[in-house]
Design a protein around this motif. Structure first.
Motif, PDB file in Angstrom:
ATOM      1  N   UNK A  17       0.835  -1.212   0.000  1.00 40.02           N
ATOM      2  CA  UNK A  17       0.000   0.000   0.000  1.00 40.02           C
ATOM      3  C   UNK A  17       0.868   1.261   0.000  1.00 40.02           C
ATOM      4  N   UNK A  18       1.896   1.269   0.830  1.00 40.65           N
ATOM      5  CA  UNK A  18       2.790   2.428   0.857  1.00 40.65           C
ATOM      6  C   UNK A  18       3.617   2.516  -0.419  1.00 40.65           C
ATOM      7  N   UNK A  19       4.058   1.361  -0.905  1.00 36.71           N
ATOM      8  CA  UNK A  19       4.846   1.359  -2.136  1.00 36.71           C
ATOM      9  C   UNK A  19       4.029   1.925  -3.300  1.00 36.71           C
ATOM     10  N   UNK A  20       2.757   1.577  -3.361  1.00 33.30           N
ATOM     11  CA  UNK A  20       1.893   2.072  -4.432  1.00 33.30           C
ATOM     12  C   UNK A  20       1.689   3.580  -4.342  1.00 33.30           C
ATOM     13  N   UNK A  21       1.841   4.120  -3.129  1.00 32.16           N
ATOM     14  CA  UNK A  21       1.688   5.571  -2.938  1.00 32.16           C
ATOM     15  C   UNK A  21       2.977   6.321  -3.247  1.00 32.16           C
ATOM     16  N   UNK A  65      -1.025   4.881   8.394  1.00 29.85           N
ATOM     17  CA  UNK A  65      -0.793   4.485   7.000  1.00 29.85           C
ATOM     18  C   UNK A  65      -1.427   5.473   6.023  1.00 29.85           C
ATOM     19  N   UNK A  66      -2.619   5.929   6.340  1.00 34.53           N
ATOM     20  CA  UNK A  66      -3.285   6.891   5.469  1.00 34.53           C
ATOM     21  C   UNK A  66      -2.476   8.181   5.379  1.00 34.53           C
ATOM     22  N   UNK A  67      -1.941   8.615   6.511  1.00 31.38           N
ATOM     23  CA  UNK A  67      -1.123   9.822   6.521  1.00 31.38           C
ATOM     24  C   UNK A  67       0.159   9.630   5.719  1.00 31.38           C
ATOM     25  N   UNK A  68       0.781   8.459   5.867  1.00 26.93           N
ATOM     26  CA  UNK A  68       2.032   8.218   5.127  1.00 26.93           C
ATOM     27  C   UNK A  68       1.749   8.061   3.640  1.00 26.93           C
ATOM     28  N   UNK A  69       0.640   7.451   3.282  1.00 28.95           N
ATOM     29  CA  UNK A  69       0.275   7.334   1.872  1.00 28.95           C
ATOM     30  C   UNK A  69       0.046   8.708   1.249  1.00 28.95           C
ATOM     31  N   UNK A  70      -0.352   9.678   2.089  1.00 28.06           N
ATOM     32  CA  UNK A  70      -0.499  11.061   1.629  1.00 28.06           C
ATOM     33  C   UNK A  70       0.835  11.795   1.663  1.00 28.06           C
ATOM     34  N   UNK A 198      11.205  19.350  -5.008  1.00 22.55           N
ATOM     35  CA  UNK A 198      11.400  18.671  -3.730  1.00 22.55           C
ATOM     36  C   UNK A 198      10.457  17.483  -3.590  1.00 22.55           C
ATOM     37  N   UNK A 199      10.846  16.527  -2.770  1.00 19.22           N
ATOM     38  CA  UNK A 199       9.966  15.403  -2.463  1.00 19.22           C
ATOM     39  C   UNK A 199       8.695  15.922  -1.795  1.00 19.22           C
ATOM     40  N   UNK A 200       7.548  15.267  -2.037  1.00 17.01           N
ATOM     41  CA  UNK A 200       6.304  15.734  -1.425  1.00 17.01           C
ATOM     42  C   UNK A 200       6.383  15.821   0.097  1.00 17.01           C
ATOM     43  N   UNK A 201       7.141  14.906   0.708  1.00 16.73           N
ATOM     44  CA  UNK A 201       7.278  14.927   2.172  1.00 16.73           C
ATOM     45  C   UNK A 201       7.821  16.260   2.670  1.00 16.73           C
ATOM     46  N   UNK A 206       6.452  20.253   5.275  1.00 10.55           N
ATOM     47  CA  UNK A 206       7.310  21.028   6.178  1.00 10.55           C
ATOM     48  C   UNK A 206       7.038  22.516   5.992  1.00 10.55           C
ATOM     49  N   UNK A 207       7.286  23.330   7.029  1.00 14.56           N
ATOM     50  CA  UNK A 207       6.949  24.755   6.932  1.00 14.56           C
ATOM     51  C   UNK A 207       7.751  25.450   5.839  1.00 14.56           C
ATOM     52  N   UNK A 208       7.061  26.095   4.936  1.00 10.26           N
ATOM     53  CA  UNK A 208       7.709  26.718   3.785  1.00 10.26           C
ATOM     54  C   UNK A 208       8.774  27.731   4.215  1.00 10.26           C
ATOM     55  N   UNK A 209       8.468  28.486   5.267  1.00  7.76           N
ATOM     56  CA  UNK A 209       9.411  29.500   5.724  1.00  7.76           C
ATOM     57  C   UNK A 209      10.713  28.937   6.243  1.00  7.76           C
TER      58      UNK A 209
END
Length: 280
Positions: A17-21, A65-70, A198-201, A206-209
């Protein structure tokens, strides 16, 4: 995830599931999140894979898992990140402490210091690690985010360092007084044009500032260099983390500001990682 099953079964279902995300290291992250949901240390998970998950543990794992998939970072989901062997609280209001920043701390610890300033302190991991390693030192951490400062104060209290660490709301030098024999900073340094790659993570969570000052990514270094000597003791050191292509520009800013012994140091991967200088 429905029905009462073992931890091993939940883990087997979570990895694809995580790999697919698009999660880069799905097995590692699934294990960390499962351990978090079960309330055990990650290095103890193997001993508990045959355990049957409670309903609460299943639900907690599903949320994680839902949060990590996002693509939310694991450290934000668990609320913790290890840095220099200590656990630091992490939230969406702080930059996630990174292993390469430990190179900055290692260099800081090469010489004695008694009073240290951390500009843009975030979680406080740089300042607090330095204080923990030097029991006679005191320090000040500054940040423009009151939410980040609240996290830093929480970390200071958890590490038993609240009596030696002060935290102050300040836009770089604005509320800083006095001189320090060590000044450290991991400022925002990503150029505006680089943000989309950048990676989505990082980009989305993370805070843009704390990531970018906009423009060419060098504005923070210009601000830091401009008043560094005014806040350094004679012979005092300043060190800033940089992006791997910024060493020459930041070194020039330091030299133009009158700092001496300006040096570019690499991280463990051999990439330029921080610039240091000394007040004459």
């Amino acid at each position: 995830m429905s029905g009462a099953g073992t931890a091993a079964a939940a883990l087997r279902a979570a990895v694809p599931r995580l790999a697919a995300a698009g999660v880069e290291d799905a097995p590692r992250d699934a294990r960390r999140l499962l351990a978090h949901a079960m309330g055990i240390a990650p290095d103890r998970l193997t001993l508990h894979l045959s355990d049957r998950l409670t309903t609460e543990q299943q639900e907690a794992f599903e949320v994680a898992l839902a949060a990590r998939a996002a693509r939310q970072p694991v450290s934000q989901i668990t609320g913790q990140r290890e840095f220099w062997g200590r656990e630091f609280r992490v939230t969406r209001d702080t930059l996630d402490p990174r292993p390469e920043t430990e190179c900055l701390v290692a260099a800081a610890l090469e010489e004695p210091f008694s009073r240290v300033l951390d500009l843009g302190t975030g979680t406080g991991c740089i300042l607090l690690t330095c204080l923990a390693e030097r029991p006679s030192a005191t320090g000040l951490g500054c940040d423009v985010s009151e939410a980040a400062l609240a996290v830093a104060r929480e970390n200071a209290a958890a590490l038993g360092l609240a009596d030696r660490a002060e935290f102050r709301l300040s836009d770089w030098w604005k509320e800083v007084e006095g001189r320090f024999d060590l000044i450290l900073s991991n400022p925002p340094y990503i150029a505006e044009a680089e943000m989309a790659d950048l990676a989505p993570e990082v980009r989305d969570w993370e805070p843009r500032g704390a990531l970018t000052p906009g423009g060419d990514g060098l504005d923070a270094y210009r601000a830091i260099a401009a008043q560094a000597r005014a806040h350094l003791e004679y012979g005092g050191r300043i060190m800033v983390e940089i992006g791997p292509t910024q060493g020459r520009e930041v070194a020039r800013l330091f030299a133009d500001a009158g700092l001496e012994n300006v040096e570019i140091r690499p991280d463990l991967d051999g990439r330029d990682r921080f610039v240091m200088g000394r007040n004459p």
